[in-house]
Design an enzyme around this catalytic site. Structure first.
Site, mmCIF file in Angstrom:
data_model
loop_
_atom_site.group_PDB
_atom_site.id
_atom_site.type_symbol
_atom_site.label_atom_id
_atom_site.label_comp_id
_atom_site.label_asym_id
_atom_site.label_seq_id
_atom_site.Cartn_x
_atom_site.Cartn_y
_atom_site.Cartn_z
ATOM 1 N N HIS A 178 97.065 39.104 0.482
ATOM 2 C CA HIS A 178 97.053 38.015 -0.496
ATOM 3 C C HIS A 178 97.205 36.658 0.198
ATOM 4 C CE1 HIS A 178 97.856 35.674 -4.096
ATOM 5 N NE2 HIS A 178 98.991 35.255 -3.564
ATOM 6 N N ASP B 182 103.472 37.022 -12.464
ATOM 7 C CA ASP B 182 103.776 35.623 -12.162
ATOM 8 C C ASP B 182 102.560 34.773 -12.541
ATOM 9 O OD1 ASP B 182 104.776 33.263 -11.106
ATOM 10 O OD2 ASP B 182 104.181 33.761 -9.055
ATOM 11 N N TYR C 170 100.860 21.320 -5.059
ATOM 12 C CA TYR C 170 101.729 22.126 -4.189
ATOM 13 C C TYR C 170 102.075 21.522 -2.834
ATOM 14 C CZ TYR C 170 98.355 24.049 -0.799
ATOM 15 O OH TYR C 170 97.471 24.212 0.214
HETATM 16 MN MN MN Z 1 103.815 34.788 -7.241
#
Ligand code: MN
Length: 423
Positions: A141, A241, A252
């Site tokens: 990921h 999430d 971010y």
């Molecule tokens: Mn997450």
């Protein structure tokens, strides 16, 4: 509707001679005994145990006088006080229930009022969550996201293989399975634009995760070693999430996720104990380079838990989006907890630690739409003839997970939520 108190033949879960009917392939076999909080039309939220299609009401069981501790903990609307009695107590409750369910002479036999049909119960958040931390511990990921958000040639940032990267999430917006989630609004920077715009997220995504629930308070200023970590973990849940990728991408830098994540996370209602997962331990991936001593560990700390995500469009048919496995995690829970506390940060009973999105190597195992649709460039075909790159209003996302070995199945049930239009 009461359970049929009958004896069944042997099946995959070995539930022969059980005092309650457990369907074959049930996630909630005799080997599981997960804890949760339920209520019915007649009862307030209280502690129960999932068994087959039923819930064993622990307030009602306590009235039989079979427990040797203050059973007021079962009347609470969260598991925190029960967990706080310690693993010696919670483990014994679990093994006692297992032996009682198998014994037609046990205190539970022929007591129909102890069991509630799951279809007659409403599930609640299992714990009062003080703090929530989310990790980023799947190498597949992290690599995929790094390729899409940053630089395909240097997808993993220099720190990634040295420490389990994480951020502090928002506990207030964690909701139990079945609670609808409203599409978030926020600032995004459209491709090619020179200034940001305010809009409803157009890149709403899920993240296939599991969470572990802290089972013991630690002391501020001290740290938990990888050796001690399991003692501080009560059990696990499925964790979605929810993520707004367009909001996330603009906000971010440099401090990490904020509003792109904090609008909602969904968790499954049944907490599967570490004891129940014991038979499913497996070795984790080789970690290169070698980790620092405080992150070193011995034994097998990963778990073979099958995970999947499905999508159900509004009034449409459910279809599978991906299948992954918790065993792919590069950083294990003990390393995450050791890292989390190595600076002296304390953890408390009921805190939730998200694993991070769990992706595998092949495309069918990617744990988010961001990866499955490769940032929107590969639309996914839906049974109703439409396509998806991200999650649309009216879509329901459902995650399931279970471990199975030697005829024993231990599952989590599901975490499911429907997306409602932005307000
Ligand atoms: Mn997450």
């Amino acid at each position: 509707m009461m359970g049929n108190i009958i004896n069944l033949g042997s099946n995959i879960n070995g539930s022969s001679d059980m005092i309650i009917d457990i369907p074959p392939h049930s996630d909630f076999s005799i080997h599981n005994i997960p804890f949760g909080i339920f209520s019915t039309a007649d009862t307030k939220p209280r502690v129960g145990v999932a068994i087959g299609d039923h819930i064993l009401d622990l307030v009602a069981v306590a009235e039989l006088g079979v427990f040797e501790f203050d059973t007021k903990v079962f009347e609470k609307p969260a598991l925190n006080r029960f967990i706080g009695l310690g693993k010696t107590v919670s483990s014994k409750v679990r093994t006692d229930i297992q032996s009682w369910l198998k014994d037609d002479q046990s205190p539970l036999a022929k007591k129909h009022n102890l069991f509630v049909s799951q279809s007659d119960a409403k599930m609640h958040l299992p714990v009062q969550i003080g703090d929530y931390t989310d990790f980023f511990s799947s190498i597949e990921h992290a690599t995929n996201v790094g390729m899409m958000f940053r630089d395909p040639a240097n997808a993993l940032l220099p720190n990634w293989r040295h420490l389990p990267v994480g951020y502090h999430g928002r506990a207030s917006s964690i909701v139990v399975s079945g609670t609808p989630v409203i599409r978030p609004k926020g600032q995004v920077m459209p491709n090619g634009a020179s200034s940001p715009v305010f809009q409803a997220s157009k890149r709403l995504d899920f993240e296939l995760e599991t969470g572990f629930i802290i089972g013991k308070n630690s002391i501020m200023g001290s740290s938990i070693s990888t050796e001690e970590a399991e003692d501080y973990i009560f059990g696990k849940v499925l964790f979605n999430d929810w993520s707004a990728r367009d909001i996330q991408k603009w906000e971010y830098v440099p401090l990490g996720p904020f509003l792109g994540k904090s609008f909602a996370s969904s968790i499954s209602p049944w907490v599967v104990t570490l004891e129940a997962l014991e038979p499913f331990r497996v070795a984790g991936p080789i970690q290169e380079p070698e980790v620092m001593p405080y992150l070193n560990y011995s034994g097998t700390k990963n778990y073979d838990i099958n995970l999947e995500v499905s999508l159900t469009p509004d009034k449409g048919k459910e279809q599978l989006l991906c299948q992954s496995n918790f065993k792919y995690m590069y950083w294990n829970m003990c390393q995450q907890l050791a890292h989390h506390t190595v600076n002296g940060c304390n953890v408390n009973i009921g805190d939730v630690m998200g694993s991070g999105t769990i992706s595998g190597k092949d495309e069918q195992s990617y744990g988010s739409m961001l990866e499955l649709s490769w940032s929107g460039t590969k639309p996914i075909s839906i049974l109703d003839g439409t396509t998806r790159t991200f999650i649309e209003d009216g879509d329901t996302v459902t995650m399931r997970g279970h471990a199975e070995k030697d005829g024993k199945r231990v599952g989590f049930g599901e975490v499911s939520a429907k997306i409602l239009p932005a307000l």
